[in-house]
Motif scaffolding. Structure first.
Motif, mmCIF file in Angstrom:
data_model
loop_
_atom_site.group_PDB
_atom_site.id
_atom_site.type_symbol
_atom_site.label_atom_id
_atom_site.label_comp_id
_atom_site.label_asym_id
_atom_site.label_seq_id
_atom_site.Cartn_x
_atom_site.Cartn_y
_atom_site.Cartn_z
ATOM 1 N N LYS A 69 37.876 39.667 38.874
ATOM 2 C CA LYS A 69 37.899 38.885 37.633
ATOM 3 C C LYS A 69 38.433 39.731 36.490
ATOM 4 C CE LYS A 69 33.128 39.913 36.248
ATOM 5 N NZ LYS A 69 31.847 39.372 35.796
ATOM 6 N N ARG A 70 39.021 39.041 35.524
ATOM 7 C CA ARG A 70 39.540 39.700 34.323
ATOM 8 C C ARG A 70 38.398 39.983 33.361
ATOM 9 N NH1 ARG A 70 45.155 38.130 32.502
ATOM 10 N NH2 ARG A 70 44.542 39.089 30.543
ATOM 11 N N VAL A 72 40.597 44.681 35.147
ATOM 12 C CA VAL A 72 40.215 43.820 36.271
ATOM 13 C C VAL A 72 39.040 44.481 36.977
ATOM 14 C CG1 VAL A 72 40.930 42.792 38.469
ATOM 15 C CG2 VAL A 72 42.577 43.003 36.615
ATOM 16 N N HIS A 101 45.263 46.476 36.899
ATOM 17 C CA HIS A 101 45.814 45.339 37.639
ATOM 18 C C HIS A 101 45.228 45.310 39.046
ATOM 19 C CE1 HIS A 101 48.816 46.109 34.502
ATOM 20 N NE2 HIS A 101 49.261 44.872 34.669
ATOM 21 N N CYS A 102 45.303 44.142 39.682
ATOM 22 C CA CYS A 102 44.838 44.000 41.065
ATOM 23 C C CYS A 102 45.853 43.174 41.844
ATOM 24 C CB CYS A 102 43.475 43.319 41.099
ATOM 25 S SG CYS A 102 42.886 42.977 42.767
ATOM 26 N N ARG A 107 47.273 39.912 35.477
ATOM 27 C CA ARG A 107 46.469 41.086 35.870
ATOM 28 C C ARG A 107 46.046 41.019 37.334
ATOM 29 N NH1 ARG A 107 46.454 45.396 32.188
ATOM 30 N NH2 ARG A 107 47.116 44.452 30.230
ATOM 31 N N ILE A 108 45.740 39.796 37.794
ATOM 32 C CA ILE A 108 45.413 39.587 39.203
ATOM 33 C C ILE A 108 46.620 38.899 39.831
ATOM 34 C CG2 ILE A 108 43.811 38.527 40.844
ATOM 35 C CD1 ILE A 108 41.707 38.530 38.574
#
Length: 482
Positions: free
Chosen positions: A259-260, A265, A279-280, A177-178
């Motif tokens: 942060k997740r 995110v 997402h990031c 996700r990050i």
């Protein structure tokens, strides 16, 4: 049989493999030490993959923004109530499989050409071992993946180890996700809402690409505008295009952490605001790969930033040790890395060599529209570094641009007031990377605006605008002297 010069190159990116080709061609015994595959980050995780992804995005943008104006009808079964629905989509898994396939193919092609030239390729990590020996040679220790070591003796060593993505302490990428820019090609589905942190070249390119592919994009910029290092007129055009296409561009917003939270995110900004997305992507610069190379012991000076100091012919402060590419911090461009590597080999092996001249470097930002630049910049002119006259012509007036439905972009040329010699230029247009070349030739060869104006261009063509700007600069020069 005469003595053969031994060259060891640590790193197989553009700086390393181009140097290997030159050194082998000049008769040296060449060993390239590389741990990831020839081509380096440029081919495997950076330039080639990102531009392949952008190629798909470009088709999507062209289709989305031009088909109605150009009179193209797309027949589909969208119900009348949903007629405004997007009629083309993208399979990101398929796109990313193609990206990886092309990157590997390019790496294999480079390996084949380097091997064919007579160089040896070793898999492993290299480091300098101590100071120069009395006979002028250097020792390089190569550590293989299994931990075994081999020591090589070299008459000259080229360090071309590149860089890696910078990470914020409170925004560590998890690859799911990050993400950093090397991890985005593992995505199998298009991010619904992508937060891009960083509005430099990498951030702007990915933000524009994912927006075109269908993601809802938020671009977090700590500066007043996107692309703070580029021509301000060009950056303004791009930011306007981004906003018009629905991107949320957040200026003067510094990200502090990411942060997740479940499948989301959360990005916290320095002023306390929190933005969320699916997402990031962290695009906050790069760090040179200069650690663990034995630099201090070998007498190689390193800047505070971690970059290796080099002179105009790629020498470091240690005799017989050269450096090229992103690890030097000169210009994070594959073309510059390659030139630094070639110059290093020409210099050490006694061939004719011209020092690196950064005022002839052309570069491109692969957004849509692209931004290509060469030579002196608007910032140089504004700061008084060079006295130059400037003419900027919007592409909107160009007949070929009208035919193709191109609304955004311009051609800008800088020339010396007295002589009319071209010293720089900016092109903002689709395929600006191709259009900058005539201006690059002019800058490199000290051509005048008169010479550019007098060369034939095809009618109608986007390059006609380059000749038109040159004509305007020539006319103004003539008028000023009259």
């Amino acid at each position: 049989m005469g003595y053969v010069t031994r060259i060891v190159i640590i790193g197989g990116g553009p700086g390393g493999y181009e140097a290997a080709l030159v050194a082998a061609q000049l008769g040296a015994e060449v060993t390239v030490v590389d741990c990831d595959g020839l081509g380096g980050a440029s081919v495997l995780t950076d330039c080639v993959p990102s531009k392949t992804l952008i190629a798909t995005a470009e088709v999507m943008t062209t289709f989305d923004s031009s088909y109605e104006e150009l009179g193209i009808i797309v027949a589909d079964d969208t119900p009348p109530l949903e007629q405004a629905a997007r009629v083309v989509g993208v399979d990101l898994g398929k796109v990313n499989r193609r990206v990886k396939r092309l990157a590997l193919a390019q790496s294999h092609d480079i390996t084949a050409s380097v091997t064919r030239a007579g160089a040896r390729v070793m898999r492993g990590r290299g480091r300098l071992d101590g100071m120069q020996a009395l006979d002028g040679s250097r020792k390089v220790v190569v550590t293989a993946a299994d931990g075994s070591e081999e020591t090589l003796t070299a008459d000259a060593v080229l360090l071309a180890t590149g860089g890696h993505p910078r990470e914020l302490p409170d925004a560590q990428p998890d690859g799911e996700r990050i993400l950093n820019w090397t991890q985005v090609y593992d995505l199998t589905e298009l991010p619904e809402e992508l937060i891009v942190v960083g509005s430099g070249v990498t951030g702007a390119e990915f933000a524009g690409a994912y927006q075109a592919l269908g993601s809802k994009v938020t671009l977090v910029s700590s500066r007043d505008r996107v692309l703070p290092g580029e021509d301000p007129d060009a950056a303004a055009v791009l930011e306007d295009v981004f906003r018009r296409r629905g991107m949320n561009v957040m200026a003067r917003s510094r990200a502090q952490s990411a942060k997740r939270v479940g499948d989301r995110v959360e990005v916290t900004l320095a002023d306390g605001r929190v933005i969320t997305g699916s997402h990031c992507l962290m695009a906050v610069g790069a760090i040179p790969n200069s650690a663990g190379l034995g630099l201090e012991e070998a007498g190689v000076k390193v800047r505070e930033s971690g970059h290796i100091w080099t002179d105009k012919v790629s020498r470091t402060t240690a005799p017989g040790v050269y450096a090229a590419g992103d690890v030097t911090g000169v210009f994070a461009l594959a073309s510059v890395a390659a030139m630094q590597g070639r110059i290093a080999m020409y210099h050490f092996l006694g061939d004719a060599v011209a020092p690196l001249n950064l005022k002839t470097v052309s570069s491109n930002v692969f957004t849509d529209p692209e931004i290509a630049t060469v030579g002196y910049s608007q910032a140089d002119v504004d700061a008084g570094k060079i006295d130059a006259r400037v003419v900027k012509l919007p592409l909107l007036r160009n007949p070929r641009a009208k035919m193709q439905g191109i609304r955004d972009g311009f051609v800008k040329i800088f020339c010396r007031p007295g002589t009319g010699i071209v010293v720089g230029g900016v092109v903002v247009a689709p395929r600006a990377s191709e259009l900058i070349h005539p201006i690059s030739i002019a800058v490199d060869n000290n051509l005048t605006v008169e010479q550019i104006a007098n060369a034939f261009t095809v009618y109608p063509s986007l390059s006609g605008s380059i000749a038109e700007v040159a004509r305007q600069l020539h006319t103004r020069k003539a008028g000023a002297e009259a």
